[in-house]
Design a protein around this motif. Sequence first.
Motif, PDB file in Angstrom:
ATOM      1  N   ARG A 218     -26.752 -12.260  -8.374  1.00 61.89           N
ATOM      2  CA  ARG A 218     -28.068 -12.925  -8.253  1.00 61.89           C
ATOM      3  C   ARG A 218     -28.027 -14.132  -7.333  1.00 61.89           C
ATOM      4  N   LYS A 219     -26.900 -14.368  -6.732  1.00 65.05           N
ATOM      5  CA  LYS A 219     -26.748 -15.546  -5.867  1.00 65.05           C
ATOM      6  C   LYS A 219     -26.679 -15.175  -4.390  1.00 65.05           C
ATOM      7  N   GLY A 220     -27.061 -13.948  -4.072  1.00 66.81           N
ATOM      8  CA  GLY A 220     -27.037 -13.539  -2.664  1.00 66.81           C
ATOM      9  C   GLY A 220     -25.636 -13.211  -2.158  1.00 66.81           C
ATOM     10  N   ILE A 221     -24.729 -13.007  -3.097  1.00 67.41           N
ATOM     11  CA  ILE A 221     -23.331 -12.752  -2.706  1.00 67.41           C
ATOM     12  C   ILE A 221     -22.963 -11.315  -3.086  1.00 67.41           C
ATOM     13  N   THR A 222     -22.409 -10.595  -2.147  1.00 72.04           N
ATOM     14  CA  THR A 222     -21.896  -9.258  -2.467  1.00 72.04           C
ATOM     15  C   THR A 222     -20.374  -9.268  -2.410  1.00 72.04           C
ATOM     16  N   VAL A 223     -19.789  -8.427  -3.258  1.00 69.09           N
ATOM     17  CA  VAL A 223     -18.324  -8.313  -3.326  1.00 69.09           C
ATOM     18  C   VAL A 223     -17.994  -6.824  -3.307  1.00 69.09           C
ATOM     19  N   ASN A 224     -17.286  -6.400  -2.291  1.00 66.24           N
ATOM     20  CA  ASN A 224     -16.976  -4.976  -2.159  1.00 66.24           C
ATOM     21  C   ASN A 224     -15.526  -4.772  -1.746  1.00 66.24           C
ATOM     22  N   THR A 225     -15.107  -3.532  -1.859  1.00 68.84           N
ATOM     23  CA  THR A 225     -13.740  -3.160  -1.487  1.00 68.84           C
ATOM     24  C   THR A 225     -13.782  -2.095  -0.402  1.00 68.84           C
ATOM     25  N   VAL A 226     -12.924  -2.233   0.573  1.00 65.57           N
ATOM     26  CA  VAL A 226     -12.696  -1.170   1.554  1.00 65.57           C
ATOM     27  C   VAL A 226     -11.284  -0.650   1.307  1.00 65.57           C
ATOM     28  N   SER A 227     -11.150   0.664   1.223  1.00 63.11           N
ATOM     29  CA  SER A 227      -9.831   1.246   0.933  1.00 63.11           C
ATOM     30  C   SER A 227      -9.335   2.102   2.095  1.00 63.11           C
ATOM     31  N   PRO A 228      -8.522   1.500   2.960  1.00 56.20           N
ATOM     32  CA  PRO A 228      -7.971   2.294   4.063  1.00 56.20           C
ATOM     33  C   PRO A 228      -6.955   3.305   3.559  1.00 56.20           C
ATOM     34  N   GLY A 229      -6.906   4.424   4.242  1.00 55.88           N
ATOM     35  CA  GLY A 229      -5.806   5.360   4.052  1.00 55.88           C
ATOM     36  C   GLY A 229      -4.673   4.955   4.977  1.00 55.88           C
ATOM     37  N   TYR A 230      -4.012   5.955   5.541  1.00 52.16           N
ATOM     38  CA  TYR A 230      -2.871   5.663   6.424  1.00 52.16           C
ATOM     39  C   TYR A 230      -3.393   5.379   7.832  1.00 52.16           C
ATOM     40  N   ILE A 231      -3.203   4.130   8.244  1.00 44.71           N
ATOM     41  CA  ILE A 231      -3.739   3.633   9.510  1.00 44.71           C
ATOM     42  C   ILE A 231      -2.547   3.363  10.435  1.00 44.71           C
ATOM     43  N   ALA A 232      -2.738   3.593  11.725  1.00 43.40           N
ATOM     44  CA  ALA A 232      -1.632   3.424  12.684  1.00 43.40           C
ATOM     45  C   ALA A 232      -1.326   1.947  12.903  1.00 43.40           C
ATOM     46  N   THR A 233      -0.587   1.369  11.970  1.00 41.03           N
ATOM     47  CA  THR A 233      -0.169  -0.026  12.057  1.00 41.03           C
ATOM     48  C   THR A 233       1.338  -0.091  11.829  1.00 41.03           C
ATOM     49  N   LYS A 234       1.898  -1.266  12.059  1.00 40.98           N
ATOM     50  CA  LYS A 234       3.346  -1.476  11.863  1.00 40.98           C
ATOM     51  C   LYS A 234       3.759  -1.087  10.437  1.00 40.98           C
ATOM     52  N   MET A 235       2.895  -1.436   9.451  1.00 41.92           N
ATOM     53  CA  MET A 235       3.222  -1.172   8.045  1.00 41.92           C
ATOM     54  C   MET A 235       3.445   0.328   7.808  1.00 41.92           C
ATOM     55  N   VAL A 236       2.580   1.141   8.377  1.00 39.11           N
ATOM     56  CA  VAL A 236       2.697   2.594   8.186  1.00 39.11           C
ATOM     57  C   VAL A 236       3.833   3.149   9.052  1.00 39.11           C
ATOM     58  N   MET A 237       4.033   2.577  10.234  1.00 41.06           N
ATOM     59  CA  MET A 237       5.088   3.071  11.107  1.00 41.06           C
ATOM     60  C   MET A 237       6.476   2.779  10.526  1.00 41.06           C
ATOM     61  N   GLU A 238       6.541   1.865   9.542  1.00 43.45           N
ATOM     62  CA  GLU A 238       7.826   1.569   8.887  1.00 43.45           C
ATOM     63  C   GLU A 238       8.202   2.636   7.846  1.00 43.45           C
ATOM     64  N   VAL A 239       7.234   3.468   7.453  1.00 46.79           N
ATOM     65  CA  VAL A 239       7.546   4.583   6.546  1.00 46.79           C
ATOM     66  C   VAL A 239       8.428   5.562   7.335  1.00 46.79           C
ATOM     67  N   PRO A 240       9.535   6.019   6.746  1.00 41.48           N
ATOM     68  CA  PRO A 240      10.415   6.938   7.485  1.00 41.48           C
ATOM     69  C   PRO A 240       9.627   8.090   8.117  1.00 41.48           C
ATOM     70  N   GLU A 241      10.010   8.437   9.348  1.00 45.79           N
ATOM     71  CA  GLU A 241       9.213   9.377  10.154  1.00 45.79           C
ATOM     72  C   GLU A 241       8.950  10.702   9.440  1.00 45.79           C
ATOM     73  N   GLU A 242      10.004  11.215   8.801  1.00 41.15           N
ATOM     74  CA  GLU A 242       9.871  12.519   8.133  1.00 41.15           C
ATOM     75  C   GLU A 242       8.809  12.457   7.029  1.00 41.15           C
ATOM     76  N   ILE A 243       8.857  11.375   6.248  1.00 38.43           N
ATOM     77  CA  ILE A 243       7.878  11.203   5.165  1.00 38.43           C
ATOM     78  C   ILE A 243       6.489  10.990   5.759  1.00 38.43           C
ATOM     79  N   ARG A 244       6.450  10.189   6.824  1.00 34.47           N
ATOM     80  CA  ARG A 244       5.141   9.890   7.452  1.00 34.47           C
ATOM     81  C   ARG A 244       4.483  11.176   7.972  1.00 34.47           C
ATOM     82  N   ASN A 245       5.287  12.022   8.596  1.00 38.03           N
ATOM     83  CA  ASN A 245       4.730  13.267   9.136  1.00 38.03           C
ATOM     84  C   ASN A 245       4.176  14.153   8.029  1.00 38.03           C
ATOM     85  N   LYS A 246       4.875  14.171   6.880  1.00 32.98           N
ATOM     86  CA  LYS A 246       4.371  14.961   5.734  1.00 32.98           C
ATOM     87  C   LYS A 246       3.035  14.387   5.263  1.00 32.98           C
TER      88      LYS A 246
END
Length: 248
Positions: free
Chosen positions: A175-203
Amino acid sequence: MSSRVALVTGGTGGIGTAICQRLAKDGYKVAAGYNAGGDHDKAKTWQAVQKEQGFDFDISYGDVRDFESCGRCIAHVEETLGPIDILINNAGVTRDATLKKMSESQWSEVLNANLDSVFNMTRQVINGMIERKFGRIVNVSSINAQKGQLGQTNYSAAKAGMHGFTKALSQEVARKGITVNTVSPGYIATKMVMEVPEEIRNKIIEGIPVGRLGLPEEVANAVSFLASEQSGFITGSNLSVNGGQHMF
Ligand code: CAA
């Protein structure tokens, strides 16, 4: 041009940079919160590179695990750009290990950085938003909050906690003009995902119906939508950006 001020935690990272750029294109004044292991020069270099690309970002140091440090980060942004209207809780880390091997520090580092951080930042901007009767809070969670992921009991628990936080706070401030939401990314091409071992990442990629990793800009587009004035009737919700990998 809007004069609204946005703070993006983890703003100098892969998804964070895309969010900062998108919010700047939307016309907001944008600050990138950073920790970078206390490497201020690294953040300044990021800022200079962004400037070359035409983006004029403020940068503000804050260890999201630490309430006082978050307070200093917010104070810097408010002194430099003005009161924070839009908070994107994007900072996060992984410390993947199966539970049988997980150390206490791997557990607490992830809970502190991914979930305590949301309290530490949001608690210190919420009263200003209530006073000004406007606010947008977007918590960047993960597909693995709802799907679970082998090797991520810590991360899945922390990211799932964000959903509870989002749903509870959204009711408190609706009621105060404020919204609170969540965005849930899947696997995105970032350093964090590229650190997952390649074989697992490809699966993992084989299991994404769209057939590829997502782009940071695709997450940023969803954040932009939820940060906008037009999304005022959307609160307590979750927007999945995962290429169809998990549907619920
Ligand atoms: N189903 C069931 N069991 C499986 C399995 C599966 N799909 N895959 C492996 N296992 C079993 C193995 O058989 C083994 O069992 P045993 O011990 O009985 O032999 C066990 O699981 C493997 O356990 P280990 O602890 O020995 O595994 P490890 O140390 O070699 O690797 C890991 C574990 C580091 C978690 C590795 O699997 C990994 O990196 N997985 C990817 C995790 C992941 O997706 N992380 C996402 C990072 S990106 C991100 O988080 C962003 C985002 O929001 C999406």
